[in-house]
Design a protein around this motif. Sequence first.
Motif, mmCIF file in Angstrom:
data_model
loop_
_atom_site.group_PDB
_atom_site.id
_atom_site.type_symbol
_atom_site.label_atom_id
_atom_site.label_comp_id
_atom_site.label_asym_id
_atom_site.label_seq_id
_atom_site.Cartn_x
_atom_site.Cartn_y
_atom_site.Cartn_z
ATOM 1 N N GLU A 131 -43.899 -17.160 44.553
ATOM 2 C CA GLU A 131 -43.661 -16.213 45.867
ATOM 3 C C GLU A 131 -42.674 -14.995 45.462
ATOM 4 N N VAL A 132 -41.680 -15.086 44.742
ATOM 5 C CA VAL A 132 -40.766 -13.798 44.479
ATOM 6 C C VAL A 132 -41.610 -13.025 43.518
ATOM 7 N N ASN A 133 -42.211 -13.593 42.736
ATOM 8 C CA ASN A 133 -43.218 -12.705 41.931
ATOM 9 C C ASN A 133 -44.179 -11.805 42.575
ATOM 10 N N GLN A 134 -44.968 -12.633 43.338
ATOM 11 C CA GLN A 134 -45.687 -11.992 44.368
ATOM 12 C C GLN A 134 -45.249 -10.773 45.132
ATOM 13 N N ALA A 135 -44.286 -11.019 45.766
ATOM 14 C CA ALA A 135 -43.480 -9.996 46.543
ATOM 15 C C ALA A 135 -43.072 -8.812 45.456
ATOM 16 N N THR A 136 -42.784 -9.127 44.328
ATOM 17 C CA THR A 136 -42.528 -7.983 43.369
ATOM 18 C C THR A 136 -43.906 -7.204 42.996
ATOM 19 N N LYS A 137 -44.840 -8.057 42.729
ATOM 20 C CA LYS A 137 -45.942 -7.560 42.286
ATOM 21 C C LYS A 137 -46.511 -6.688 43.433
ATOM 22 N N ASN A 138 -46.425 -6.996 44.660
ATOM 23 C CA ASN A 138 -46.878 -6.281 45.862
ATOM 24 C C ASN A 138 -46.343 -4.783 45.855
ATOM 25 N N ALA A 139 -44.684 -4.725 45.431
ATOM 26 C CA ALA A 139 -43.943 -3.484 45.516
ATOM 27 C C ALA A 139 -44.367 -2.812 43.922
ATOM 28 N N LEU A 140 -44.748 -3.347 42.762
ATOM 29 C CA LEU A 140 -44.828 -2.826 41.744
ATOM 30 C C LEU A 140 -46.084 -2.847 40.864
ATOM 31 N N PRO A 141 -47.136 -1.879 41.198
ATOM 32 C CA PRO A 141 -48.270 -1.876 40.937
ATOM 33 C C PRO A 141 -48.372 -2.051 39.318
ATOM 34 N N SER A 142 -49.162 -2.869 38.783
ATOM 35 C CA SER A 142 -49.254 -2.928 37.500
ATOM 36 C C SER A 142 -49.650 -1.590 36.496
ATOM 37 N N ASP A 143 -50.407 -0.839 37.355
ATOM 38 C CA ASP A 143 -50.786 0.275 36.419
ATOM 39 C C ASP A 143 -49.805 1.498 36.700
ATOM 40 N N VAL A 203 -46.128 0.890 36.670
ATOM 41 C CA VAL A 203 -45.050 0.474 36.518
ATOM 42 C C VAL A 203 -43.815 1.335 36.253
ATOM 43 N N LEU A 204 -43.871 2.241 35.312
ATOM 44 C CA LEU A 204 -42.716 3.074 35.084
ATOM 45 C C LEU A 204 -42.548 4.322 36.008
ATOM 46 N N GLU A 205 -43.807 4.662 36.769
ATOM 47 C CA GLU A 205 -43.586 5.521 37.952
ATOM 48 C C GLU A 205 -42.956 5.062 38.900
ATOM 49 N N THR A 206 -43.273 3.723 39.432
ATOM 50 C CA THR A 206 -42.611 3.135 40.447
ATOM 51 C C THR A 206 -41.077 2.767 40.249
ATOM 52 N N ILE A 207 -40.741 2.612 38.937
ATOM 53 C CA ILE A 207 -39.377 2.177 38.802
ATOM 54 C C ILE A 207 -38.492 3.488 38.917
ATOM 55 N N TYR A 245 -35.161 -11.776 52.355
ATOM 56 C CA TYR A 245 -35.291 -10.742 51.190
ATOM 57 C C TYR A 245 -36.571 -10.279 51.211
ATOM 58 N N ARG A 246 -36.576 -8.792 50.800
ATOM 59 C CA ARG A 246 -37.918 -7.817 51.075
ATOM 60 C C ARG A 246 -37.818 -7.036 49.771
ATOM 61 N N VAL A 247 -38.907 -7.007 49.220
ATOM 62 C CA VAL A 247 -39.002 -6.220 47.970
ATOM 63 C C VAL A 247 -39.848 -4.831 48.419
ATOM 64 N N TYR A 248 -39.413 -3.619 48.131
ATOM 65 C CA TYR A 248 -40.067 -2.627 48.208
ATOM 66 C C TYR A 248 -39.799 -1.419 47.378
ATOM 67 N N ASN A 249 -40.800 -0.439 47.336
ATOM 68 C CA ASN A 249 -40.416 0.813 46.423
ATOM 69 C C ASN A 249 -40.191 2.061 47.073
ATOM 70 N N GLY A 250 -39.833 3.007 46.468
ATOM 71 C CA GLY A 250 -39.472 4.158 46.995
ATOM 72 C C GLY A 250 -38.248 4.738 47.523
ATOM 73 N N LYS A 251 -38.233 5.340 48.628
ATOM 74 C CA LYS A 251 -37.198 5.922 49.355
ATOM 75 C C LYS A 251 -36.244 4.796 49.849
ATOM 76 N N PRO A 252 -35.096 4.472 49.457
ATOM 77 C CA PRO A 252 -34.161 3.616 49.956
ATOM 78 C C PRO A 252 -33.779 3.632 51.314
ATOM 79 N N LYS A 253 -33.796 2.453 52.091
ATOM 80 C CA LYS A 253 -33.494 2.598 53.606
ATOM 81 C C LYS A 253 -31.944 2.227 53.661
ATOM 82 N N VAL A 254 -31.116 3.050 53.160
ATOM 83 C CA VAL A 254 -29.760 2.918 53.135
ATOM 84 C C VAL A 254 -29.317 2.971 54.562
#
Lengths: 421, 221
Positions: free
Chosen positions: A63-75, A77-81, A159-168
């Motif tokens: 389940e956690v891997n799926q959440a990461t996968k949704n936020a981190l597209p395989s194609d 990876v480096l750009e997202t991080i 927990y929630r996994v997302y990418n981009g601008k942080p919601k600080v």
Amino acid sequence: MAPEAAFSSINDKNEFTKFTKFLAYKGVQVIVESRKGVKIEPNSKPISSDSGWFNLQIPDSPEVNQATKNALPSDRVLETIQSRLHVEISVQTEDGDEMVLELWTLHLDETEFDTSLKAMNTIYIRMGILLKSLITITRMTPAYHLSRKQRSESFTIFYRVYNGKPKVKALGTSVKKMQTGILKTPLGGIYFNVVYRTNFSITPNKCQNTRTLLLKSDHFELSPKHVILESNKKKESKSKEKKPVKPIDLTKPLRHAAFVDEVLLERTVKGFLTRIPVPKGRPQFRPKSPPKEQGVESKSTQDLDIDIISKSPTSFEMPPKKFSGIRSENEPPLKLLCFPFADNHPIRELAEFYKDFFNAPHLKLADDLIRSKSKSAESVKEETEEANEDLAKDLELYESSVIEFDELLADMCRSAEWSAN
Amino acid sequence: MNARTITFELSMEGRQVDEVVASIFHTVLFHRSSGKFTYNSEESYSIRTVSYVDVDCDFIDFTYVCCESDLLGRNVKREISEFSDLLRAVDATSSPPRGSISLEFFQKRRNRWPFQPECVPWEVWTVFCELTESRSEHEMHSKHESVVEMLQDKIVFITEIINRHEYVPKMPSRSDADLIFDTSYSDIQPYLFKIHYNLSGTPPVSVGNTVRKLIRDTLSL
């Protein structure tokens, strides 16, 4: 900016991308595992598989891997991080109040590159060390201590996994930051950091925005400073689930107003109940299925090891297995001893009552639950029909008693007027 | 070779010494231990995984992570307990008891026969401890808070230092594995390390210094 030809071969770059991807996957696993509220004890993990990523025994929850996968597209990876990957940890109380506790971030900072590190096995080993730093730091923030309490208290960590601008901003104005060391690679510096709130105040509900709630004034482990939880007006855009409207339970006394004649009230209620009994199939108001949230959904850290889909910690409470004074399954039923000339003694009546009570059939709540799950569709249908019949009978009873009810009500009103006069 | 030296200064109650030192040393050892190596040939090896466990402290509100290894836990505990017992037995009437304990990583260098391999330290973590006594419950409470906060800072600092990778011995070939790693553990493989302590408050004598002193003494004969 990292130099264009950071790696000598495309294979190395692909390898680096793969390592970074798994660093992200394992990093999210580490963070979520640490917020499940479970202390990792010796021998608590399955026997080590020798092929664990980064030579560390980190759990691999699908389940956690799926959440990461949704936020981190395989194609990408480096750009997202490079644009940051986040894990948001929040707490939700039984009343539905919620608060974002901390925000973990994995970042590949292009400006912090080091072209001298070329060997892929060294990068791999150092990523393992970075993960160890992450494991260490996850135990340092207040959310760790809070999550360790969640199984005994009335809140759940999400927990929630997302990418981009942080919601600080969701963390409030008072925050602290911690960072693992930085691993410099030819494509930039990789690090995990966490921003966490130091002000643990939540608004109990919407109509009490201005009031503060003392959530845990003596909660030493939450923070040594006896934190008073202040208002957190920030709510995520997701609409809140409507609370179910509870039917009025006539078996429970309502709260009395001042100077009410309790004896008269009790007599009236009793009279009412004898004339119009509480029906069997009382209608249950069930909330409609909650509206789907916009964006990425938060998931409970506790759901990971429990198949039953439930987000309330109270629902994990099972009925106690044995009450004292109630016969267990294997215990033989009681038999009354017959004493001569003792038939009419009042204690006999009590003994009869006790025998009936003790010999009552054993309730199998947990087993019934399991059985009801495995029931075929037909048997479920039959049960529903039976329940509907009961309900129809109750409704009939209601309808036939309407006039009687009106009379009773009028009678009560009259007596109330009379007593007021 | 100059070893990287990292020192921490902490004041704490006597009963907290064991846990404060253990949380620092175990954090370092967790980072400085790998899974057991299995050599397929002289140069090629595979590494097994490392498990970790959470340790809740009894006398400080703190949880740290350490490698799952009974033997490592026992060895570290024994050394720290010896130090703690001696430090707490020091007469505190004139000044608060002080002492230091060090976790030293070293590598061995082969020497010409008949000399033993030379031990060269490459990283030394030292904790200076000063024992304090609280006069009131309030004072004890605030000191406890400051110990926890200091410890958190130190742990974060440890991760920062370790990820700098300034000097770590190279991965050895099969014949040199014992010169770099302590291969006596069945479940993990830490870099060679030694724990030593000193009660006067001055830095303890390192293995390297001892060896150098020994050589000097031998030559002066």
